[in-house]
Write a protein that holds these residues in place. Structure first.
Motif, PDB file in Angstrom:
ATOM      1  N   GLU A 182       0.847  -1.180   0.000  1.00  0.00           N
ATOM      2  CA  GLU A 182       0.000   0.000   0.000  1.00  0.00           C
ATOM      3  C   GLU A 182       0.893   1.244   0.000  1.00  0.00           C
ATOM      4  OE1 GLU A 182      -3.517  -2.334   2.464  1.00  0.00           O
ATOM      5  OE2 GLU A 182      -2.241  -0.897   3.525  1.00  0.00           O
ATOM      6  N   ILE A 183       0.673   2.125  -0.969  1.00  0.00           N
ATOM      7  CA  ILE A 183       1.562   3.265  -1.175  1.00  0.00           C
ATOM      8  C   ILE A 183       0.739   4.540  -1.386  1.00  0.00           C
ATOM      9  CG2 ILE A 183       3.598   2.049  -2.035  1.00  0.00           C
ATOM     10  CD1 ILE A 183       2.539   2.121  -4.772  1.00  0.00           C
ATOM     11  N   LEU A 184       1.392   5.673  -1.218  1.00  0.00           N
ATOM     12  CA  LEU A 184       0.724   6.961  -1.362  1.00  0.00           C
ATOM     13  C   LEU A 184       1.383   7.784  -2.460  1.00  0.00           C
ATOM     14  CD1 LEU A 184       0.316   7.990   2.398  1.00  0.00           C
ATOM     15  CD2 LEU A 184      -1.455   7.095   0.889  1.00  0.00           C
ATOM     16  N   TRP A 185       0.570   8.614  -3.103  1.00  0.00           N
ATOM     17  CA  TRP A 185       1.044   9.443  -4.201  1.00  0.00           C
ATOM     18  C   TRP A 185       0.339  10.792  -4.147  1.00  0.00           C
ATOM     19  CZ3 TRP A 185       4.677   9.790  -7.798  1.00  0.00           C
ATOM     20  CH2 TRP A 185       4.471  10.621  -8.914  1.00  0.00           C
ATOM     21  N   GLY A 186       1.071  11.857  -4.457  1.00  0.00           N
ATOM     22  CA  GLY A 186       0.448  13.171  -4.543  1.00  0.00           C
ATOM     23  C   GLY A 186       1.166  14.198  -3.693  1.00  0.00           C
ATOM     24  N   ASP A 187       0.462  15.268  -3.386  1.00  0.00           N
ATOM     25  CA  ASP A 187       1.030  16.360  -2.594  1.00  0.00           C
ATOM     26  C   ASP A 187       0.941  15.998  -1.113  1.00  0.00           C
ATOM     27  OD1 ASP A 187       2.050  18.731  -1.650  1.00  0.00           O
ATOM     28  OD2 ASP A 187       0.201  19.886  -2.011  1.00  0.00           O
ATOM     29  N   ILE A 188       1.719  15.027  -0.704  1.00  0.00           N
ATOM     30  CA  ILE A 188       1.639  14.519   0.670  1.00  0.00           C
ATOM     31  C   ILE A 188       2.076  15.588   1.666  1.00  0.00           C
ATOM     32  CG2 ILE A 188       2.468  12.737   2.248  1.00  0.00           C
ATOM     33  CD1 ILE A 188       2.847  10.951  -0.260  1.00  0.00           C
ATOM     34  N   LYS A 189       3.176  16.276   1.382  1.00  0.00           N
ATOM     35  CA  LYS A 189       3.668  17.290   2.321  1.00  0.00           C
ATOM     36  C   LYS A 189       2.654  18.417   2.490  1.00  0.00           C
ATOM     37  CE  LYS A 189       7.539  20.391   3.290  1.00  0.00           C
ATOM     38  NZ  LYS A 189       8.828  20.944   2.802  1.00  0.00           N
ATOM     39  N   TRP A 204      -8.863   5.664  -3.225  1.00  0.00           N
ATOM     40  CA  TRP A 204      -8.137   4.390  -3.156  1.00  0.00           C
ATOM     41  C   TRP A 204      -8.348   3.623  -4.457  1.00  0.00           C
ATOM     42  CZ3 TRP A 204      -5.509   2.228   1.163  1.00  0.00           C
ATOM     43  CH2 TRP A 204      -5.174   0.876   1.055  1.00  0.00           C
ATOM     44  N   TYR A 205      -7.235   3.226  -5.075  1.00  0.00           N
ATOM     45  CA  TYR A 205      -7.311   2.449  -6.307  1.00  0.00           C
ATOM     46  C   TYR A 205      -6.417   1.223  -6.201  1.00  0.00           C
ATOM     47  CZ  TYR A 205      -9.593   6.440  -8.523  1.00  0.00           C
ATOM     48  OH  TYR A 205     -10.470   7.443  -8.836  1.00  0.00           O
ATOM     49  N   ILE A 245      -3.184   7.240   7.688  1.00  0.00           N
ATOM     50  CA  ILE A 245      -2.383   8.332   8.241  1.00  0.00           C
ATOM     51  C   ILE A 245      -3.088   8.922   9.459  1.00  0.00           C
ATOM     52  CG2 ILE A 245      -1.483  10.639   7.824  1.00  0.00           C
ATOM     53  CD1 ILE A 245      -0.913   9.903   5.013  1.00  0.00           C
ATOM     54  N   ILE A 246      -2.357   8.984  10.582  1.00  0.00           N
ATOM     55  CA  ILE A 246      -2.898   9.566  11.800  1.00  0.00           C
ATOM     56  C   ILE A 246      -1.843  10.459  12.449  1.00  0.00           C
ATOM     57  CG2 ILE A 246      -4.395   7.568  12.220  1.00  0.00           C
ATOM     58  CD1 ILE A 246      -2.440   6.761  14.467  1.00  0.00           C
ATOM     59  N   VAL A 288     -10.260  14.993   4.575  1.00  0.00           N
ATOM     60  CA  VAL A 288     -10.403  14.257   3.324  1.00  0.00           C
ATOM     61  C   VAL A 288      -9.601  14.965   2.242  1.00  0.00           C
ATOM     62  CG1 VAL A 288     -11.995  13.398   1.559  1.00  0.00           C
ATOM     63  CG2 VAL A 288     -12.687  13.422   3.972  1.00  0.00           C
ATOM     64  N   SER A 289      -8.589  14.279   1.729  1.00  0.00           N
ATOM     65  CA  SER A 289      -7.688  14.876   0.749  1.00  0.00           C
ATOM     66  C   SER A 289      -8.101  14.517  -0.673  1.00  0.00           C
ATOM     67  CB  SER A 289      -6.253  14.388   0.993  1.00  0.00           C
ATOM     68  OG  SER A 289      -5.399  14.834  -0.051  1.00  0.00           O
ATOM     69  N   ASP A 290      -8.109  15.518  -1.537  1.00  0.00           N
ATOM     70  CA  ASP A 290      -8.323  15.259  -2.964  1.00  0.00           C
ATOM     71  C   ASP A 290      -7.016  15.398  -3.739  1.00  0.00           C
ATOM     72  OD1 ASP A 290      -7.924  17.982  -2.817  1.00  0.00           O
ATOM     73  OD2 ASP A 290      -9.770  18.532  -3.878  1.00  0.00           O
ATOM     74  N   LYS A 291      -5.900  15.519  -2.987  1.00  0.00           N
ATOM     75  CA  LYS A 291      -4.594  15.673  -3.628  1.00  0.00           C
ATOM     76  C   LYS A 291      -3.645  14.517  -3.311  1.00  0.00           C
ATOM     77  CE  LYS A 291      -4.649  20.727  -3.936  1.00  0.00           C
ATOM     78  NZ  LYS A 291      -6.051  20.896  -3.518  1.00  0.00           N
ATOM     79  N   VAL A 292      -4.104  13.559  -2.508  1.00  0.00           N
ATOM     80  CA  VAL A 292      -3.321  12.366  -2.200  1.00  0.00           C
ATOM     81  C   VAL A 292      -4.161  11.146  -2.559  1.00  0.00           C
ATOM     82  CG1 VAL A 292      -2.247  10.975  -0.387  1.00  0.00           C
ATOM     83  CG2 VAL A 292      -1.987  13.459  -0.363  1.00  0.00           C
ATOM     84  N   THR A 293      -3.539  10.210  -3.262  1.00  0.00           N
ATOM     85  CA  THR A 293      -4.210   8.970  -3.657  1.00  0.00           C
ATOM     86  C   THR A 293      -3.463   7.795  -3.060  1.00  0.00           C
ATOM     87  OG1 THR A 293      -4.927   9.939  -5.759  1.00  0.00           O
ATOM     88  CG2 THR A 293      -4.939   7.537  -5.603  1.00  0.00           C
TER      89      THR A 293
END
Length: 259
Positions: A96-103, A121-122, A164-165, A193-198
């Motif tokens: 399970e990995i994350l992508w996007g503007d995490i910072k 989630w995809y 993420i917590i 709820v983020s629309d910039k991290v997937t």
């Protein structure tokens, strides 16, 4: 911004180069990333592939095969090691990995006092196992994925797992087996709820043959606890059923390469 990443592993050498690229991208984007890998005594080259990286710590745990009860106990306690050290933690499985503007999104969480992130989630759904290409991320190589409704909380089923917590304003997590349900997070749950991290779930989704073979290998090492509680029974489905399942995923998949 410090992010501590906790994950569990057993014999993942085939996907490690791809996963490492996502972790390296987090670091390149300016996050102080610390990864702790709980290894269930892998028998392949997984540990050797991770050892060269000083920001990865490897810890071992022993079970009688895949034991989701013990794994859940680890997930519900490991993040406590980050209290007073990290701004946020990510607790997840190795695929399970994350992508996007995490910072940027973590900063918004910090500014707003949020303690849980929700993302889209995809699950990957490729036609074959991809060749590793430097400079390309796995979702750009596999290109296909489907929306996986993996959060079993009715109110939040449109989101992925809550991975993420904020460990500093959280007293207790009650993740279910597989992190599909977050039963409790004290003293309160304030969800961003983020629309910039997937979130991407590799989920054995690197070709139909890989899906069948990986599922079979996982089925062969199910623990007695898993068997007695009926956990991960899909790993022992007949091959024809698994192939039909993957083919159905392909039919509903979309292009995720530009997410």
């Amino acid at each position: 911004m410090r992010l501590d990443w906790y994950t569990l592993m057993y014999n993942e050498e085939d996907i490690i180069p791809f996963v490492l690229d996502y972790w390296k991208k987090i670091i390149a984007d300016g996050i102080d990333l610390h990864v702790t890998v709980f290894d269930n005594y892998s028998t392949d080259y997984s540990v050797s592939l991770l050892k060269p990286y000083p920001w990865i710590e490897i810890m071992h745990f022993k079970t009688d095969g895949q034991n989701d009860i013990i794994q859940t106990q680890i997930k519900n306690n490991c993040w406590k090691l980050s209290r007073g050290k990290a701004d946020f933690v990510c607790v997840c499985d190795f695929d399970e990995i994350l992508w996007g503007d995490i910072k940027g999104e973590l900063q918004k969480m910090k500014d707003g006092g949020y303690n849980v992130m929700g993302t889209q989630w995809y699950a990957f759904c490729g036609d074959k196992f991809p060749n590793y290409e430097e400079g390309k991320y796995l979702h750009q190589l596999v290109k296909r994925g489907y929306k996986q409704y993996i959060n079993h909380m009715e109110e939040y089923k449109h989101l992925g797992k809550f991975m993420i917590i904020d460990p500093n304003i959280t007293n207790y997590t009650g993740w279910s087996v597989g992190n599909h349900i977050l039963y409790s997070i004290h003293p309160y749950l304030k969800l961003y709820v983020s629309d910039k991290v997937t979130a991407f779930h590799i989920n054995k989704g690197l070709g139909e043959n890989y899906f069948v073979e990986k599922r079979k290998r996982m089925g062969e090492r199910l623990s007695e606890d898993n068997k007695s509680h009926g956990m991960c029974v899909e790993y022992n489905y007949p091959e024809e059923q698994s192939r039909k399942e993957y083919q159905d995923y392909v039919k509903e998949s979309i292009d995720i390469s530009n997410l």
